[in-house]
Motif scaffolding. Structure first.
Motif, PDB file in Angstrom:
ATOM      1  N   ALA A 113       5.788  -0.794   0.901  1.00 16.72           N
ATOM      2  CA  ALA A 113       5.412  -1.323   2.214  1.00 16.72           C
ATOM      3  C   ALA A 113       6.104  -2.655   2.478  1.00 16.72           C
ATOM      4  O   ALA A 113       6.553  -2.933   3.605  1.00 16.72           O
ATOM      5  N   SER A 114       6.216  -3.493   1.462  1.00 13.22           N
ATOM      6  CA  SER A 114       6.900  -4.777   1.629  1.00 13.22           C
ATOM      7  C   SER A 114       8.382  -4.570   1.882  1.00 13.22           C
ATOM      8  O   SER A 114       9.002  -5.263   2.715  1.00 13.22           O
TER       9      SER A 114
ATOM     10  N   PHE B  53       2.099  -1.650   5.949  1.00 16.91           N
ATOM     11  CA  PHE B  53       1.900  -2.826   5.108  1.00 16.91           C
ATOM     12  C   PHE B  53       0.432  -3.210   5.046  1.00 16.91           C
ATOM     13  O   PHE B  53      -0.066  -3.648   4.004  1.00 16.91           O
ATOM     14  N   TRP B  54      -0.275  -3.055   6.155  1.00 15.28           N
ATOM     15  CA  TRP B  54      -1.704  -3.386   6.201  1.00 15.28           C
ATOM     16  C   TRP B  54      -2.522  -2.438   5.332  1.00 15.28           C
ATOM     17  O   TRP B  54      -3.467  -2.849   4.679  1.00 15.28           O
ATOM     18  N   ASP B  55      -2.156  -1.155   5.309  1.00 13.07           N
ATOM     19  CA  ASP B  55      -2.879  -0.164   4.503  1.00 13.07           C
ATOM     20  C   ASP B  55      -1.866   0.681   3.716  1.00 13.07           C
ATOM     21  O   ASP B  55      -1.499   1.779   4.132  1.00 13.07           O
ATOM     22  N   PRO B  56      -1.401   0.179   2.576  1.00 13.57           N
ATOM     23  CA  PRO B  56      -0.380   0.906   1.812  1.00 13.57           C
ATOM     24  C   PRO B  56      -0.847   2.271   1.307  1.00 13.57           C
ATOM     25  O   PRO B  56      -0.016   3.124   0.977  1.00 13.57           O
ATOM     26  N   SER B  57      -2.186   2.482   1.236  1.00 15.67           N
ATOM     27  CA  SER B  57      -2.681   3.761   0.718  1.00 15.67           C
ATOM     28  C   SER B  57      -2.333   4.935   1.628  1.00 15.67           C
ATOM     29  O   SER B  57      -2.492   6.093   1.229  1.00 15.67           O
ATOM     30  N   ILE B  58      -1.880   4.641   2.856  1.00 10.23           N
ATOM     31  CA  ILE B  58      -1.511   5.730   3.769  1.00 10.23           C
ATOM     32  C   ILE B  58      -0.437   6.610   3.142  1.00 10.23           C
ATOM     33  O   ILE B  58      -0.432   7.834   3.316  1.00 10.23           O
TER      34      ILE B  58
END
Length: 412
Positions: free
Chosen positions: A3-4, A46-51
């Protein structure tokens, strides 16, 4: 982490539009729209990497979005000559972490074909067709190589992680089983010690008064006037003596039970004994007079090294059991010593028992014959002690009636 990187890619595209050559701004308006959409998409992930890893479907969707956005910015910033082509390798690396090896290889082929079409069809007017065709064929080959490399590493890492997890789970399970076994053993030992203590207390508190009671009852029975056998007092004294003898036998059986519960029967006190004297001592312990016992030893004067304390208990039990069932006839004990083996046969003229009962007479709480013992423990205890000394006890009918009990014991 992916994500980063995705946020960094969006930032790098923005810098490319600002600082890059003029050909990357050929479709500036559409590129800015892409930059806006890409920024929103990158911030959401980035806010919710588990997606990316929630399910196979979500992983596939994220991979498709990465691929489409990367191909779009390549097409908007020069096609086959765009420096954004390197984004495809990042897409492959990210896909290898969340997709299977086969899916990653398929994605690399699809991206290679799509890039080839973009390289051939998108023309900014400054790149020759030959160069665009060469670029469109060159980079897809490296995409496949990158997919094979990153997918292989990801597969190896996944298998190593699974192996480590399985080993850790097994270690935890084995540790839990060991802890449970240790706790169970501790509880069993506490229970065993409590039972042992209780049994010792019973033996200590009851043996002396019962022995005294038996001695007094036997003395009264001997002093009773046998001419007055019909007298009630004489009958009561004889009954009292019989019950006292029964209680004494019960205490002896309890003593044998207490000994049999020890981790091992062996006392470790082996010494050389005269076989005939040893057998007479066992007969005395069984309560048989010389007239009730006939001992034959071959060869005469035989001597051997054994554990007399434990083996005497076995022979005494067998002789006492034979005397109980002998119907007034003498008990014969025949011993033969040779080749490191002592064989002691105890013969009686009792009722015996059927041959099919021979395998079970040495089990606990099993009594057979006309006159049964106190608790069905005598032969079981004798057999347990014999086995602890590497010996064995066997039974067979005696010709003419009765039983032959054979004890075979290795000796020095």
């Amino acid at each position: 982490m992916p994500a980063s990187v995705r946020v960094g890619v969006v930032v790098s595209v923005g810098l490319l539009l600002v600082l890059g050559p003029d050909q990357v701004r050929h479709h500036l308006l559409i590129a800015l729209v892409w930059l806006s959409v890409g920024s929103i998409y990158a911030l959401i992930v980035f806010w919710d990497p588990s997606i990316e890893l929630r399910s196979n479907r979500s992983s596939s969707v994220v991979t498709c979005l990465d691929s489409v956005l990367s191909l779009a910015i390549i097409g908007l910033t020069g096609g086959g000559g765009s420096v954004a082509v390197s984004l495809l390798f990042l897409v492959i690396a990210a896909a290898a972490m969340r997709l299977s090896f086969v899916a990653t290889m398929g994605l690399s082929l699809a991206l290679g074909v799509a890039y080839l079409l973009i390289a051939v069809l998108v023309d900014t007017g400054q790149t020759p067709l030959e160069f665009r065709l060469q670029s469109g064929l060159w980079w897809p080959v490296y995409l496949v190589f990158s997919a094979a490399l990153t997918g292989g590493f990801a597969l190896l890492t996944e298998r190593a992680t699974q192996a480590h997890t399985a080993a850790r789970a097994q270690a935890i399970a084995e540790r839990a089983a060991a802890d449970e076994e240790r706790d169970l053993r501790a509880r069993l030992m506490m229970s065993y010690e409590a039972q042992e203590t209780g049994l010792r207390v019973i033996l200590h508190e009851f043996r002396t008064p019962i022995a005294s009671l038996k001695a007094l009852a036997d003395n009264l029975a001997e002093q009773a006037d046998t001419s007055a056998e019909e007298d009630d007092s004489w009958t009561s004294v004889r009954l009292l003596a019989a019950h006292a003898g029964h209680l004494s036998s019960m205490m002896d059986a309890l003593g044998d039970v207490a000994a049999s519960r020890r981790p091992t029967f062996s006392t470790g006190r082996r010494r050389v004994v005269d076989v005939r004297e040893f057998l007479y001592a066992a007969g005395d312990a069984a309560g048989l007079a010389d007239s009730e016992l006939r001992i034959t030893v071959t060869p005469p004067g035989a001597r051997c090294q054994l554990d007399p304390q434990l083996l005497r208990r076995v022979v005494t039990n067998l002789v006492e059991n034979a005397g109980r069932h002998s119907r007034g006839t003498p008990v014969e004990v025949v011993a033969r010593l040779g080749q490191g083996l002592l064989r002691v046969m105890v013969l009686d003229r009792g009722p015996g028992f059927p041959a099919e009962l021979a395998p079970v007479v040495t089990e606990r709480f099993v009594s057979v014959g006309e006159r049964r013992g106190t608790a069905g423990l005598g032969l079981w205890i004798a057999d347990q002690i014999a086995q602890s000394l590497d010996g064995r006890i066997s039974f067979r009918p005696r010709s003419g009636g009765g039983m032959v009990v054979c004890l075979e014991m290795p000796v020095d």
